[in-house]
Design a protein around this motif. Structure first.
Motif, PDB file in Angstrom:
ATOM      1  N   ASP A 221      -4.602 -83.271  49.803  1.00  0.00           N
ATOM      2  CA  ASP A 221      -3.937 -83.242  48.660  1.00  0.00           C
ATOM      3  C   ASP A 221      -2.467 -84.260  49.138  1.00  0.00           C
ATOM      4  O   ASP A 221      -2.431 -84.466  50.246  1.00  0.00           O
ATOM      5  N   ASP A 250      -8.789 -85.283  40.776  1.00  0.00           N
ATOM      6  CA  ASP A 250      -7.896 -84.555  39.943  1.00  0.00           C
ATOM      7  C   ASP A 250      -6.422 -84.116  39.833  1.00  0.00           C
ATOM      8  O   ASP A 250      -5.964 -84.328  41.213  1.00  0.00           O
ATOM      9  N   ASN A 251      -5.785 -83.931  38.890  1.00  0.00           N
ATOM     10  CA  ASN A 251      -4.275 -84.059  38.795  1.00  0.00           C
ATOM     11  C   ASN A 251      -3.938 -82.742  39.798  1.00  0.00           C
ATOM     12  O   ASN A 251      -2.626 -83.057  40.446  1.00  0.00           O
ATOM     13  N   SER A 252      -4.601 -81.845  40.185  1.00  0.00           N
ATOM     14  CA  SER A 252      -4.131 -80.768  40.794  1.00  0.00           C
ATOM     15  C   SER A 252      -3.844 -81.177  42.404  1.00  0.00           C
ATOM     16  O   SER A 252      -3.432 -80.568  43.345  1.00  0.00           O
ATOM     17  N   THR A 255       1.190 -83.067  44.066  1.00  0.00           N
ATOM     18  CA  THR A 255       2.459 -82.287  43.820  1.00  0.00           C
ATOM     19  C   THR A 255       3.681 -83.110  44.024  1.00  0.00           C
ATOM     20  O   THR A 255       3.760 -84.199  44.501  1.00  0.00           O
ATOM     21  N   ARG A 278       3.055 -79.421  34.584  1.00  0.00           N
ATOM     22  CA  ARG A 278       2.340 -78.392  35.167  1.00  0.00           C
ATOM     23  C   ARG A 278       1.187 -77.953  34.204  1.00  0.00           C
ATOM     24  O   ARG A 278      -0.098 -77.545  34.720  1.00  0.00           O
ATOM     25  N   SER A 281      -1.821 -79.775  35.178  1.00  0.00           N
ATOM     26  CA  SER A 281      -2.515 -79.280  36.523  1.00  0.00           C
ATOM     27  C   SER A 281      -1.592 -80.189  37.665  1.00  0.00           C
ATOM     28  O   SER A 281      -1.923 -79.927  38.747  1.00  0.00           O
ATOM     29  N   GLY A 283       1.021 -80.390  40.530  1.00  0.00           N
ATOM     30  CA  GLY A 283       1.985 -79.331  41.111  1.00  0.00           C
ATOM     31  C   GLY A 283       3.324 -79.859  41.313  1.00  0.00           C
ATOM     32  O   GLY A 283       3.900 -81.109  41.023  1.00  0.00           O
TER      33      GLY A 283
END
Ligand code: C2E
Ligand code: MG
Ligand code: MG
Length: 391
Positions: A221, A250-252, A255, A278, A281, A283
């Motif tokens: 991440d 993936d956007n998640s 952050t 948010r 997705s 952070g």
């Protein structure tokens, strides 16, 4: 006196030498701290943050070599001069050892120390009294002088701390000033509007890097610092989504770290943008919590999903009962609000053990890894995870 960040730490067990070097240091323009044993030395490295150190190789309980090793482990950015009456060969090998530990070694000061030599060498290491200019920063963007270093962010998995992500931190390879750290140019970038270009650079670079690491088998991440001034453009969440999908990420995995000032400028618009980030997705982390800039209200007014405890608290954990009480309470507070917690400034095993018991979800700090170039991250991530203190 404004010493412009020029802080000199002198370590020697002879009081007369300490006084002498200290006085000359002050006259040349340094703020001076003296230490005559290893304990005082460690304390001063931590709290005084010297820019230059003069280190005696021969000390009663500890020797200079041991101290050099310790400085390597904490990753000091200070310039280090060795002082000793020992012969050149010993001095040179001590110097090489420092270089091997990644320290900024600047040569020796042969004892007995001569006033003229000392004045010359101290003057030479006096940091440039100027900050970079707007023009230089503009050029830095155009001429690719900016780079990103990555600091590991760790989480507990199966009772061990393992690298699960990185924070991207901007650096500037300045042609005259050398490697410049963000505290010296982010304020200028914000004032001049160049911060948008800088942030674009870090996002492009970092997200691209995430894709490269993944292709090499390292899935991580990424956290990126977002200047408050940038949370104004309503299409920002969409542009960011496009960038992520361009790299099939993936956007998640991303952050955005914000300090609280962000929300103050235009709360309605800020909340709009943050909420849509948010919803998509991404952070959102409230950075530097526990400093004067962060406030409790942001925690529930804005849709953060992570609280980042400021490094000034993390760095105190091993020696301050108050810091431990505050951090324990912050972890509980965040958890009760449904947020994850990341504690920064973890510099010791003791701090890590404490955070594990306190339940910090993530940890970041020199003890787990310093900010390093992208190529150094995969080996760190593959390294056998650190044994946890309990469980
Ligand atoms: P931050 O976001 O709180 O980043 C953490 C800072 O703490 C980094 O300093 C990191 O090197 C340092 N640090 C990490 N672990 C330890 C530790 O154990 N002990 C100590 N003493 N320090 C530790 P750095 O890289 O100099 O960055 C300083 C600040 O500059 C960052 O604080 C962030 O607010 C800002 N910054 C960095 N990159 C960017 C960027 O791309 N955009 C914006 N807007 N701000 C940035
Ligand atoms: Mg940050
Ligand atoms: Mg922070």
């Amino acid at each position: 006196m404004d010493t412009n960040g020029n802080r000199l730490l002198v370590v020697d067990d002879q009081p007369d030498i300490l006084d002498f070097v200290g006085q000359v240091g002050e006259s040349v323009g340094y703020e001076v701290r003296l230490a005559n044993d290893a304990k005082q030395f460690r304390e001063a490295v931590r709290s005084f943050r010297p820019s230059l150190m003069i280190l005696d190789l021969q000390m009663p309980q500890t020797d200079g070599i041991e101290l050099i090793r310790e400085l390597g482990a904490v990753g000091t950015r200070a310039t280090i001069l060795i002082s000793s009456g020992m012969d050149q060969r010993v001095l040179q090998s001590a110097e090489q050892l420092g270089v091997a530990h990644g320290l900024n070694m600047a040569g020796f000061l042969q004892k007995p120390i001569m006033l003229a030599d000392l004045e010359a060498i101290l003057g030479q290491h006096l940091k440039a009294p100027r900050l970079p200019t707007e023009e230089e920063l503009r050029r830095a963007v155009d001429r690719a002088q900016l780079l990103v270093h990555y600091q590991p962010k760790c989480a507990l998995s199966d009772g061990r701390w393992a690298v699960v992500g990185v924070e991207g931190l901007i650096r500037w390879e300045h042609p005259d000033l050398g490697l410049v750290y963000p505290d010296s140019f982010i304020p200028l970038a914000e004032k001049t509007g160049l911060i948008a270009a800088l942030t674009d650079f870090v996002l492009q670079e970092g997200i691209g890097q995430l894709g490269t690491w993944r292709a090499q088998g390292t899935v991580l991440d990424l956290s990126v610092n977002l200047s408050p001034h940038l949370v104004r453009e309503l299409d920002f969440p969409d542009r960011l989504s496009e960038l992520m999908s361009k790299h099939a990420l993936d956007n998640s995995r991303l952050t955005l770290e914000l300090t609280e000032t962000a929300a103050l400028e235009d709360p309605a618009r800020t909340r709009d943008i943050l909420t849509r980030l948010r919803v998509k997705s991404f952070g959102l982390s409230l950075d530097d919590f526990g400093t004067g800039f962060s406030s409790l209200t942001q925690l529930y007014r804005m849709p953060f999903n992570e609280l980042k405890v400021d490094k000034s608290l993390g760095m105190e954990l091993h020696q301050s009962g108050e810091a431990r009480t505050i951090v324990r309470s912050l972890v509980d507070l965040a958890h009760n609000l449904g947020l994850k917690v990341c504690t920064e400034g973890v510099e010791t095993a003791a701090a890590l053990q404490f955070l594990e018991v306190a339940g910090s979800d993530f940890v970041q700090g020199y003890y787990l890894g310093r900010p390093v170039p992208a190529t150094s991250i995969p080996p760190l991530a593959a390294r056998v995870p650190m044994l946890a203190a309990v469980g």
